[in-house]
Scaffold this active site. Structure first.
Site, PDB file in Angstrom:
ATOM      1  N   SER A   1      -6.136   5.763  -1.594  1.00  0.00           N
ATOM      2  CA  SER A   1      -4.811   6.296  -1.292  1.00  0.00           C
ATOM      3  C   SER A   1      -4.282   7.075  -2.485  1.00  0.00           C
ATOM      4  CB  SER A   1      -3.847   5.163  -0.954  1.00  0.00           C
ATOM      5  OG  SER A   1      -2.541   5.680  -0.921  1.00  0.00           O
TER       6      SER A   1
ATOM      7  N   HIS B   1      -6.830   9.089   1.796  1.00  0.00           N
ATOM      8  CA  HIS B   1      -5.667   8.613   2.537  1.00  0.00           C
ATOM      9  C   HIS B   1      -4.408   9.220   1.917  1.00  0.00           C
ATOM     10  CE1 HIS B   1      -3.597   5.612   5.079  1.00  0.00           C
ATOM     11  NE2 HIS B   1      -2.761   5.457   4.078  1.00  0.00           N
TER      12      HIS B   1
ATOM     13  N   ASP C   1      -0.320   9.460   2.123  1.00  0.00           N
ATOM     14  CA  ASP C   1       0.859   8.766   2.636  1.00  0.00           C
ATOM     15  C   ASP C   1       2.079   9.673   2.654  1.00  0.00           C
ATOM     16  OD1 ASP C   1      -0.040   5.991   3.090  1.00  0.00           O
ATOM     17  OD2 ASP C   1      -0.542   6.081   0.967  1.00  0.00           O
TER      18      ASP C   1
ATOM     19  N   MET D   1       5.940   9.985   3.462  1.00  0.00           N
ATOM     20  CA  MET D   1       7.122   9.117   3.627  1.00  0.00           C
ATOM     21  C   MET D   1       8.394   9.967   3.587  1.00  0.00           C
ATOM     22  SD  MET D   1       6.147   5.983   1.116  1.00  0.00           S
ATOM     23  CE  MET D   1       4.478   5.327   1.006  1.00  0.00           C
TER      24      MET D   1
ATOM     25  N   HIS E   1      -1.330   9.501   6.918  1.00  0.00           N
ATOM     26  CA  HIS E   1      -0.564   8.357   7.438  1.00  0.00           C
ATOM     27  C   HIS E   1       0.916   8.740   7.424  1.00  0.00           C
ATOM     28  CE1 HIS E   1       0.765   3.897   6.510  1.00  0.00           C
ATOM     29  NE2 HIS E   1       1.218   4.320   7.669  1.00  0.00           N
TER      30      HIS E   1
ATOM     31  N   MET F   1       4.552   8.030   7.743  1.00  0.00           N
ATOM     32  CA  MET F   1       5.606   7.004   7.763  1.00  0.00           C
ATOM     33  C   MET F   1       6.923   7.744   7.846  1.00  0.00           C
ATOM     34  SD  MET F   1       3.882   4.608   4.881  1.00  0.00           S
ATOM     35  CE  MET F   1       2.786   5.932   4.412  1.00  0.00           C
TER      36      MET F   1
ATOM     37  N   MET G   1      -1.092  -2.361   9.138  1.00  0.00           N
ATOM     38  CA  MET G   1      -0.460  -2.452   7.814  1.00  0.00           C
ATOM     39  C   MET G   1      -0.570  -3.893   7.333  1.00  0.00           C
ATOM     40  SD  MET G   1       0.437   0.530   6.980  1.00  0.00           S
ATOM     41  CE  MET G   1       1.035  -0.001   5.366  1.00  0.00           C
TER      42      MET G   1
ATOM     43  N   ASP H   1      -4.470  -1.174   5.663  1.00  0.00           N
ATOM     44  CA  ASP H   1      -3.787  -0.489   4.565  1.00  0.00           C
ATOM     45  C   ASP H   1      -2.804  -1.423   3.862  1.00  0.00           C
ATOM     46  OD1 ASP H   1      -2.514   1.363   2.947  1.00  0.00           O
ATOM     47  OD2 ASP H   1      -1.664   2.539   4.593  1.00  0.00           O
TER      48      ASP H   1
HETATM   49  C1  DX5 Z   1       1.952   1.866   1.638  1.00  0.00           C
HETATM   50  C2  DX5 Z   1       0.929   2.932   1.905  1.00  0.00           C
HETATM   51  C3  DX5 Z   1      -0.412   2.620   1.375  1.00  0.00           C
HETATM   52  C4  DX5 Z   1      -0.487   2.398  -0.116  1.00  0.00           C
HETATM   53  C5  DX5 Z   1      -1.508   1.341  -0.329  1.00  0.00           C
HETATM   54  O1  DX5 Z   1       3.072   2.101   2.396  1.00  0.00           O
HETATM   55  O2  DX5 Z   1       0.793   3.157   3.298  1.00  0.00           O
HETATM   56  O3  DX5 Z   1      -1.396   3.550   1.803  1.00  0.00           O
HETATM   57  O4  DX5 Z   1      -0.841   3.544  -0.856  1.00  0.00           O
HETATM   58  O5  DX5 Z   1      -1.544   1.030  -1.671  1.00  0.00           O
HETATM   59  P1  DX5 Z   1      -2.200  -0.291  -2.242  1.00  0.00           P
HETATM   60  O6  DX5 Z   1      -3.678  -0.219  -1.932  1.00  0.00           O
HETATM   61  O7  DX5 Z   1      -1.901  -0.186  -3.700  1.00  0.00           O
HETATM   62  O8  DX5 Z   1      -1.545  -1.461  -1.576  1.00  0.00           O
HETATM   63 ZN    ZN Z   2      -0.944   4.373   3.971  1.00  0.00          ZN
END
Ligand code: DX5
Ligand code: ZN
Length: 217
Positions: A7, A32, A34, A36, A65, A67, A136, A174
């Site tokens: 990620s 990956h 993220d 947000m 991903h 969010m 998650m 994740d």
């Molecule tokens: C959290 C993200 C993850 C995050 C995971 O909301 O969706 O993808 O980067 O990070 P680690 O592996 O550090 O928990």
């Molecule tokens: Zn994620």
């Protein structure tokens, strides 16, 4: 199929090109990303431009991903930016079936994500349509959080549901994944392992990825 998806959230964004080069050389299977929005989750990261710019840096598949609230407004833009996989939260839309089809029509693999407090039972009707389910194993929003232990049982339950349904859907997980729990999760039926802190926070990402791969193959 077993894949490691580092990620980028845990990378140094000021050094993004060299970080992605490093993680590609270290054996990542996909990246990956993220996204947000500060509304669906209490943090803000980046949008489609960042995805398009990262697209130019690597040939690895991009696993985006989302969010974000109202994901239906943005999935086409992320597909255009070069996302190969796009996952959307069950909790973020009223019309999940339509949205999954929209993602596939845009040319990407469609994933459905559920938060830790959402039961896998809600996925029954979408399983034949989703390419993958993302479970998650932390509350979304931040990297480096502690793995929620009940996620293992969830993966087992979902894996049994998928087998019983005969669908080809695969399972991604994740949050809080590292060398200490990846084998247990693989045995529980997880196919794709997102890892932020465990990879980028380790002194030697290449060694960490290769250890993870040994544990799941
Ligand atoms: C959290 C993200 C993850 C995050 C995971 O909301 O969706 O993808 O980067 O990070 P680690 O592996 O550090 O928990
Ligand atoms: Zn994620």
């Amino acid at each position: 199929m077993k894949l490691i998806a580092p990620s980028v959230l845990s990378a140094d964004f000021s050094q993004i090109a060299s970080q992605i080069e490093m993680i590609t050389a270290a054996g990542a299977d996909l990246l990956h990303l993220d996204v947000m929005d500060g509304h669906f989750v209490p943090n803000i990261t980046f949008g489609p431009k960042m995805v398009a710019d990262i697209r130019k840096l690597t040939k690895l598949p991009l696993d985006v991903h989302l969010m974000i609230s109202e994901p239906e407004k943005y999935v086409n833009e992320f597909a255009k930016a070069g996302a190969d996989w796009i996952s959307v939260h069950y909790e973020a839309t009223d019309h999940l079936n339509r949205l999954v089809n929209q993602i596939k029509d845009a040319g990407a693999k469609a994933g459905v994500v559920i938060n830790p407090a959402t039961t896998v039972d809600v996925l029954e009707e979408i399983l034949p349509y989703a390419d993958f389910i993302l479970l998650m194993s932390v509350n979304p929003g931040f990297g480096g959080q502690k793995f929620i232990e009940s996620s293992t049982a969830k993966a087992k339950k979902l894996s049994a549901m998928i087998k019983a349904s005969g669908s080809k859907t695969f399972i991604e997980m994740d949050g809080g994944i590292g060398t200490g729990n990846i084998k247990m999760l693989s045995d529980a039926g997880v196919n794709v392992f997102v890892a932020g802190n465990a990879v980028f926070g380790s002194g030697d990402p290449e060694k960490t990825i290769s250890e993870m791969k040994k544990l799941i193959n």
